[in-house]
Design an enzyme around this catalytic site. Structure first.
Site, mmCIF file in Angstrom:
data_model
loop_
_atom_site.group_PDB
_atom_site.id
_atom_site.type_symbol
_atom_site.label_atom_id
_atom_site.label_comp_id
_atom_site.label_asym_id
_atom_site.label_seq_id
_atom_site.Cartn_x
_atom_site.Cartn_y
_atom_site.Cartn_z
ATOM 1 N N PHE A 1 -18.496 15.882 -25.517
ATOM 2 C CA PHE A 1 -18.160 14.966 -26.607
ATOM 3 C C PHE A 1 -18.148 13.507 -26.168
ATOM 4 O O PHE A 1 -18.381 12.614 -26.970
ATOM 5 C CB PHE A 1 -16.789 15.336 -27.211
ATOM 6 C CG PHE A 1 -15.679 15.351 -26.204
ATOM 7 C CD1 PHE A 1 -15.443 16.482 -25.450
ATOM 8 C CD2 PHE A 1 -14.875 14.240 -26.005
ATOM 9 C CE1 PHE A 1 -14.417 16.507 -24.507
ATOM 10 C CE2 PHE A 1 -13.852 14.245 -25.073
ATOM 11 C CZ PHE A 1 -13.631 15.392 -24.317
ATOM 12 N N ARG B 1 -13.122 16.161 -33.273
ATOM 13 C CA ARG B 1 -12.357 17.188 -32.551
ATOM 14 C C ARG B 1 -12.731 18.530 -33.183
ATOM 15 O O ARG B 1 -11.984 19.132 -33.928
ATOM 16 C CB ARG B 1 -10.843 16.960 -32.671
ATOM 17 C CG ARG B 1 -10.327 15.698 -32.033
ATOM 18 C CD ARG B 1 -10.064 15.756 -30.524
ATOM 19 N NE ARG B 1 -11.196 15.711 -29.646
ATOM 20 C CZ ARG B 1 -11.107 15.456 -28.334
ATOM 21 N NH1 ARG B 1 -9.951 15.181 -27.770
ATOM 22 N NH2 ARG B 1 -12.168 15.476 -27.575
ATOM 23 N N ASP C 1 2.415 20.414 -20.369
ATOM 24 C CA ASP C 1 1.628 19.203 -20.561
ATOM 25 C C ASP C 1 2.506 18.310 -21.427
ATOM 26 O O ASP C 1 2.604 18.494 -22.643
ATOM 27 C CB ASP C 1 0.288 19.517 -21.246
ATOM 28 C CG ASP C 1 -0.519 18.256 -21.487
ATOM 29 O OD1 ASP C 1 0.061 17.155 -21.460
ATOM 30 O OD2 ASP C 1 -1.734 18.366 -21.726
ATOM 31 N N LYS D 1 -0.118 7.853 -23.145
ATOM 32 C CA LYS D 1 0.315 8.126 -24.526
ATOM 33 C C LYS D 1 1.788 7.728 -24.677
ATOM 34 O O LYS D 1 2.095 6.553 -24.822
ATOM 35 C CB LYS D 1 0.092 9.610 -24.856
ATOM 36 C CG LYS D 1 -1.359 9.978 -25.147
ATOM 37 C CD LYS D 1 -2.197 10.113 -23.921
ATOM 38 C CE LYS D 1 -3.481 10.863 -24.149
ATOM 39 N NZ LYS D 1 -4.323 10.894 -22.941
ATOM 40 N N PHE E 1 -6.894 22.271 -24.337
ATOM 41 C CA PHE E 1 -7.234 20.858 -24.391
ATOM 42 C C PHE E 1 -8.415 20.640 -23.448
ATOM 43 O O PHE E 1 -8.494 21.259 -22.384
ATOM 44 C CB PHE E 1 -6.067 19.923 -24.034
ATOM 45 C CG PHE E 1 -6.476 18.503 -24.245
ATOM 46 C CD1 PHE E 1 -6.651 18.008 -25.526
ATOM 47 C CD2 PHE E 1 -6.790 17.682 -23.180
ATOM 48 C CE1 PHE E 1 -7.132 16.719 -25.736
ATOM 49 C CE2 PHE E 1 -7.254 16.385 -23.389
ATOM 50 C CZ PHE E 1 -7.420 15.911 -24.664
ATOM 51 N N THR E 2 -9.294 19.736 -23.839
ATOM 52 C CA THR E 2 -10.585 19.569 -23.154
ATOM 53 C C THR E 2 -10.455 19.406 -21.643
ATOM 54 O O THR E 2 -10.989 20.208 -20.875
ATOM 55 C CB THR E 2 -11.323 18.364 -23.757
ATOM 56 O OG1 THR E 2 -10.444 17.235 -23.739
ATOM 57 C CG2 THR E 2 -11.761 18.636 -25.191
ATOM 58 N N TYR F 1 0.832 -1.211 0.000
ATOM 59 C CA TYR F 1 0.000 0.000 0.000
ATOM 60 C C TYR F 1 0.865 1.260 0.000
ATOM 61 O O TYR F 1 0.539 2.251 -0.647
ATOM 62 C CB TYR F 1 -0.935 0.015 1.220
ATOM 63 C CG TYR F 1 -1.902 1.183 1.182
ATOM 64 C CD1 TYR F 1 -3.093 1.092 0.477
ATOM 65 C CD2 TYR F 1 -1.589 2.387 1.814
ATOM 66 C CE1 TYR F 1 -3.958 2.170 0.412
ATOM 67 C CE2 TYR F 1 -2.456 3.465 1.756
ATOM 68 C CZ TYR F 1 -3.647 3.351 1.051
ATOM 69 O OH TYR F 1 -4.501 4.423 0.984
#
Ligand code: PM9
Length: 476
Positions: A448, A381, A214, A257, A123-124, A71
Site C-alpha cells: 500500500f 485500508r 500494541d 500517535k 496490523f500491517t 551519545y
C-alpha cells in the site's frame, strides 16, 4: 447542549497551499493514484494518518531546547524512561526509532519459524515482522469487528473461544505471545474492554503464554473504557491506562500517535530476560539502549507528550473531534464504520461504491476521488493494505474495504472537518461516476505504501467530480 472546546489555543500556524482541480489531477496521476505518493504541498487537509502528524505543545518545544544529545546515558533518556515507567507502569524501557522498530525487536526475540501469534485483527507492520521471523498471525477478534455496520462498544475484544481453540490446536509451546492492540486500528479504531483484557490474561495464564500489547493508541482506548464500561466513569484516564497495562508482560509502542510527537517509539516490559535480549538486539538495528535511534530532543518531546496525553480534557476533546466529523457523515447517510472510532472515521467503500468489485480497489479509488474533489488526503485500508498471503501469494480476503479519514492530534479545526464532511457528502451524491483502478506496480511487501494504479476504462470524470475546493474557498 452546552458546547465544549479544545483545552488549548493556537500559537503557531502553518499556511496551507490551495490547489486547482487541474493541479490535483496532475498530482494524482503523478502519484499513481496512491495517496501515499502525493507531495504534501499538493494536499489541503491531510487526513492520511495520525502518525507523527501531531502538533506539539509549547512545553514540548521548550523541553526540546533543554535536551541532552550525549551519545550514551543522556539525561533526556532518563526523563523518557521515567515518563514511561510512571504512566505505563513498565520497569524496563528501550527507545526505538518508531513503532515498527519495537515490533522488529520483539518479533526477533520471541518468534521462531512455525510459531503462531494470535491477535485482535492484523496490523500491517506488526504482521510483516511476525512473518519475517517465520511466524503466522491468527485473528481472534470477535466476529462483530469485521462487520462495519455492527454497533458494539468494544469491537476490539478478543473472542475467547477463538483464542482457546487456536491454543489447543497448535499447542501453547508454539505461541510465543498473544498480541493485543488497544485500540484496533484496522477495525476502525475500536477499543478493547477492561473485562476482556482481564479474561484474555486469565486464558494466557492458564496456558502459560505471555500477553503483549500494541499500546499505540491505548490512551484513546482508556478514554472509551471511561465512557462505556461500568465503574470507570469517574476514574481518570491516567489510572485506566495503568490498569490496562497491568495485564500485559510488555508493550510495543509507536509514540507517533498517543504521545503527541512526530517520531519515536519504544518497547517496554517487566520481563528482565526480554529486556536483556532487547538491549542486545537494539544496538544492531536502532542504536544504544539509551537512544534507540532517537535524538535527545525526540525523547524529551515524548516524555512531555506522555504526561500531556493522559489529561482527561485533552483526550476527551480529541475523541470529540473525530466524533464531530463522523456524526456529520452519519447524518448525511454516508456508510461509515460504526461506532465511530478513536483516531479516525472510516468510510465503508464497498457500500459507498457498490458498482465496483473488489478487483477494482474501491477504497483506493474512493481515496483518489476524494483527493480530486477537495484536496483531502485519506488512506486506503482494504484489499491493497491487506496484501498477499505469505505462503500462497494470493490476495488476502478482506471483509473490510475502508477509506480512513485520520485526524491528526491538535492540528485541524472543526471548520476543516466541515470541509471534509461536505466533500465526502458531495462525492456520495455522484458516487456512480467514480471509476475503479487497476494496479500497475506492486512492491513485494507492504504494497500500500508504494503501489501504483491507473483508472479502469474512462478515468475520473473531469467535470462531474471536483472543482469544489475552489468554490468552497471562494464562496461564503
Ligand atoms: N500506524 C497508521 O497510519 C503508520 C503508517 S501505516 C503502516 O495508522 C499500530 C496499531 C499502528 C502503527 C502505525 C504501528 C507502526 C504499529 N501499530 O508507524 O512504525 O497503527 O511508528 O508504528 C500507522 P510506526
Amino acid at each position: 447542549m452546552r458546547p465544549t472546546a479544545e483545552p488549548w489555543k493556537v500559537k503557531t500556524v502553518e499556511p496551507l497551499r490551495m490547489t486547482t482541480r487541474a493541479e490535483r489531477e496532475r498530482a494524482l496521476a503523478a502519484a499513481g493514484y496512491n495517496t501515499f505518493l502525493l507531495k504534501s504541498e499538493d494536499v489541503y487537509i491531510d487526513l492520511l494518518t495520525d502518525s507523527g502528524t501531531n502538533a506539539m505543545s509549547d512545553r514540548q518545544w521548550s523541553a526540546i531546547m533543554a535536551a541532552d544529545e550525549a551519545y550514551a546515558g543522556a539525561r533526556s533518556f532518563y526523563k523518557f524512561e521515567e515518563a514511561v515507567r510512571e504512566i505505563y507502569g513498565f520497569r524496563f524501557v528501550i527507545p526505538t526509532h518508531q513503532g515498527r522498530g519495537a515490533e522488529h525487536l520483539i518479533s526477533r526475540i520471541l518468534i521462531r519459524p512455525g510459531h503462531v501469534i494470535p491477535g485482535n485483527m492484523y496490523f500491517t507492520t506488526t504482521r510483516v515482522h511476525q512473518e519475517l521471523q517465520g511466524g503466522e498471525f491468527v485473528d481472534v477478534i470477535i466476529d462483530e469487528a469485521h462487520d462495519a455496520t455492527f454497533e458494539h462498544p468494544f469491537k476490539g475484544d478478543v473472542d475467547l473461544n477463538k483464542l482457546t481453540e487456536v491454543i489447543e490446536r497448535v499447542g501453547p509451546n508454539n505461541i510465543p505471545y498473544v498480541n493485543l492492540a488497544c485500540t484496533v486500528n484496522l477495525a476502525g479504531g475500536q477499543p478493547v474492554s477492561m473485562a476482556n483484557l482481564h479474561a484474555v490474561r486469565e486464558v494466557c495464564d492458564l496456558f502459560g503464554i505471555r500477553l503483549w500489547c500494541d499500546a499505540t493508541r491505548a490512551v484513546e482506548n482508556a478514554h472509551f473504557i471511561k465512557e462505556r464500561e461500568a465503574g470507570y466513569a469517574h476514574v481518570p484516564v491516567r489510572a485506566i491506562l495503568r490498569e490496562m497495562m497491568s495485564h500485559f508482560d510488555g508493550c510495543t509502542m509507536s509514540a507517533k500517535k498517543d504521545c503527541l510527537v512526530n517520531i519515536g517509539g519504544f518497547l517496554a516490559t517487566n520481563n528482565r530476560e526480554i529486556y536483556q535480549a532487547a538491549c542486545e538486539e537494539v544496538v544492531i538495528f536502532e542504536g544504544m539502549p539509551t537512544y534507540g535511534g532517537l535524538s535527545g530532543r525526540d525523547m524529551e518531546a515524548i516524555a512531555q507528550g506522555i504526561y500531556e496525553m493522559v489529561d482527561d480534557d485533552y483526550i476527551a476533546a480529541r475523541i470529540a473531534q473525530v466524533r464531530y466529523l463522523g456524526q456529520q457523515l452519519i447524518d448525511a447517510a454516508i456508510p461509515i464504520v460504526r461506532p465511530i472510532g478513536g483516531h479516525a472515521v472510516f468510510l465503508d467503500a464497498r457500500r459507498f461504491l457498490p458498482h465496483l468489485d473488489a478487483g477494482e480497489f474501491p477504497a483506493q479509488s474512493l481515496a483518489a476521488a476524494l483527493y480530486l474533489d477537495s484536496g483531502v488526503r485519506s488512506m486506503e485500508r482494504g484489499v491493497v493494505s491487506a496484501g498477499r498471503d505469505a505462503v500462497t501469494g494470493a490476495n488476502r480476503h478482506c471483509e473490510l474495504e475502508l477509506v480512513r479519514l485520520t485526524i491528526p492530534r491538535r492540528v485541524y479545526t472543526d471548520r476543516h472537518m466541515d470541509v471534509v464532511a461536505w466533500s465526502v457528502t458531495s462525492l456520495f451524491e455522484q458516487r456512480e461516476e467514480v471509476p475503479g483502478l487497476t494496479m500497475t506496480y506492486e512492491p513485494p511487501t507492504l504494497r500500500f505504501f508504494t503501489a501504483r494504479f491507473t483508472p479502469c476504462s474512462t478515468g475520473f470524470p473531469a467535470c462531474a467530480l471536483g472543482g469544489r475546493l475552489e468554490s468552497l474557498l471562494h464562496t461564503s
